[in-house]
Enzyme design. Structure first.
Site, short mmCIF file in Angstrom:
data_model
loop_
_atom_site.label_atom_id
_atom_site.label_comp_id
_atom_site.label_asym_id
_atom_site.label_seq_id
_atom_site.Cartn_x
_atom_site.Cartn_y
_atom_site.Cartn_z
N HIS A 140 25.44 39.61 36.34
CA HIS A 140 24.73 40.46 35.38
C HIS A 140 25.58 40.63 34.13
O HIS A 140 26.74 40.22 34.09
CB HIS A 140 24.47 41.84 36.00
CG HIS A 140 25.71 42.63 36.24
ND1 HIS A 140 26.59 42.36 37.29
CD2 HIS A 140 26.27 43.65 35.56
CE1 HIS A 140 27.60 43.20 37.24
NE2 HIS A 140 27.46 43.99 36.20
N ASP A 151 26.38 43.98 31.46
CA ASP A 151 26.23 45.42 31.64
C ASP A 151 25.09 46.02 30.82
O ASP A 151 24.95 45.76 29.61
CB ASP A 151 27.54 46.14 31.31
CG ASP A 151 28.58 45.87 32.40
OD1 ASP A 151 28.19 45.71 33.57
OD2 ASP A 151 29.77 45.78 32.07
N HIS A 176 28.98 38.67 34.63
CA HIS A 176 30.08 38.90 35.56
C HIS A 176 29.54 39.39 36.90
O HIS A 176 28.37 39.80 37.01
CB HIS A 176 31.10 39.88 34.97
CG HIS A 176 30.56 41.24 34.69
ND1 HIS A 176 29.84 41.53 33.56
CD2 HIS A 176 30.64 42.39 35.39
CE1 HIS A 176 29.49 42.80 33.58
NE2 HIS A 176 29.96 43.35 34.69
N ARG A 213 35.86 52.85 33.82
CA ARG A 213 35.24 51.90 32.91
C ARG A 213 34.67 52.59 31.68
O ARG A 213 34.11 53.69 31.79
CB ARG A 213 34.13 51.22 33.69
CG ARG A 213 33.32 50.22 32.93
CD ARG A 213 32.23 49.66 33.82
NE ARG A 213 30.94 50.00 33.24
CZ ARG A 213 29.79 49.43 33.55
NH1 ARG A 213 29.74 48.49 34.47
NH2 ARG A 213 28.68 49.78 32.97
C1 SIN Z 1 30.89 45.99 36.65
O1 SIN Z 1 29.94 45.30 36.97
O2 SIN Z 1 30.97 46.46 35.53
C2 SIN Z 1 31.98 46.28 37.65
C3 SIN Z 1 32.81 45.13 37.91
C4 SIN Z 1 33.78 45.38 39.03
O3 SIN Z 1 33.81 46.48 39.60
O4 SIN Z 1 34.51 44.46 39.37
#
Ligand code: SIN
Length: 310
Positions: free
Chosen positions: A106, A108, A256, A272
């Site tokens: 995906h 974000d 990612h 994050r």
């Molecule tokens: C995310 O998808 O932003 C998280 C990625 C992660 O926790 O590795």
């Protein structure tokens, strides 16, 4: 950036940046150089950082206004709205709503009308093995398609749907229902032009349900093909986390995936921030209802929605 080095760590994307302490203020000059390196390498890794949520916010603000995560308030850090906590650690005896976050390919917040521009993730605790994050270069994914497929995709729009978030239902019926209520399906182009580099990047991932104007049956095989093509190993950098890493990535030209391959009894705790997007998509429902919508666009979306409801 004297004393600073930028060392590529992957062919498709990824570079390690050494010599910057993110717990201290970063000058505009250094931030500009980080931005240039980011546009070149798409994923930047700053190892060995010791920063709190406020310092993460201060650093991230150099690259634009930050998301306040209104689309997923249950994941926010208790003290800072601009920080999301991604963890499998229980809070008040309850499972974390992000214990399985990000486990399909995906980009974000693509299920919102203002998808995140960049994301910065700081590793505070990690399991002894596993729990990596993989990144796929969507410029390369687009550029390696045939010219005819590129031309077809250039005119296409995808319907991004939060209900396709992997494992959403496992987070509990209340979280899942609230997620979907706050994030109704949205429309984004299948190919986006990066505003800073001018390069085209594929913007299709595993949270795309359908293409506008194509039926679900027509869309599905194409989505499957594009999802598989875009994450071929030659387009991917896999990040093996160390405690203290800060990783900053560009959501406009990458997808990612958080790899959920670790012992759930061990803790993974990340904080994050996400930069507010520099572009707006459209709500499927609003566009469909808008009297000012171009007839062709309305008709196309109506077809898409009708097929969605099949
Ligand atoms: C995310 O998808 O932003 C998280 C990625 C992660 O926790 O590795």
């Amino acid at each position: 950036m004297s004393g600073t080095t930028v060392q590529p760590v992957g062919y498709a994307c990824g570079a390690r940046v050494m010599g910057i302490d993110l717990s201290k203020p970063v000058s505009d000059d250094v931030a500009g150089k980080i931005r240039d390196a980011w546009h070149k390498h798409l994923v930047l890794v700053f190892p060995g950082q010791r920063i709190d949520p406020f310092q993460l916010v201060a650093f991230s603000r150099h690259f634009g206004e930050l998301e306040d995560y209104a689309s997923q308030p249950f994941n926010r850090h208790p003290d800072v709205n601009e920080v999301m906590v991604i963890t499998n650690k229980k809070s008040n005896g309850k499972p974390s709503p992000t214990y399985n976050a990000g486990q399909n390919w995906h980009t974000d917040l693509s299920y919102t009308i203002r998808p995140a521009k960049g994301t910065t993730l700081h590793c505070i605790e990690k399991p002894s093995v596993g729990g990596d994050t993989m990144f796929a270069n969507m410029y390369l994914a687009y550029e390696t398609l045939s010219p005819k497929m590129q031309a077809f995709l250039d005119g296409l729009e995808g319907i991004h749907d939060a209900s396709l978030i992997q494992g959403l239902e496992k987070r509990g019926p209340e979280v899942a229902a609230e997620y979907k209520r706050l994030n109704p399906p949205v429309i984004h182009p299948a190919v986006r032009i990066h505003p800073d580099t001018g390069r085209k990047a594929l913007y299709v991932n595993e949270r795309v349900r359908q293409f506008v104007g194509l039926s679900e049956a027509e869309s599905k095989p194409l989505i499957k093909f594009l999802c598989e093509h875009s994450v071929a190993s030659r387009f991917v950098y896999r990040h093996y986390w160390s405690v203290g890493d800060v990783v900053m990535w560009d959501n406009r030209c990458l997808t990612h995936l958080a790899v959920g391959d670790y012992d759930p009894r061990e803790s993974r705790y990340m904080i994050r921030t996400s930069g507010k997007g520099d572009y707006l998509g459209r709500l499927v429902a609003a566009e469909n209802a808008s009297p000012s919508a171009q007839p062709t666009t309305s008709a196309k979306i109506a077809e898409g929605v009708a097929a969605l409801e099949d």
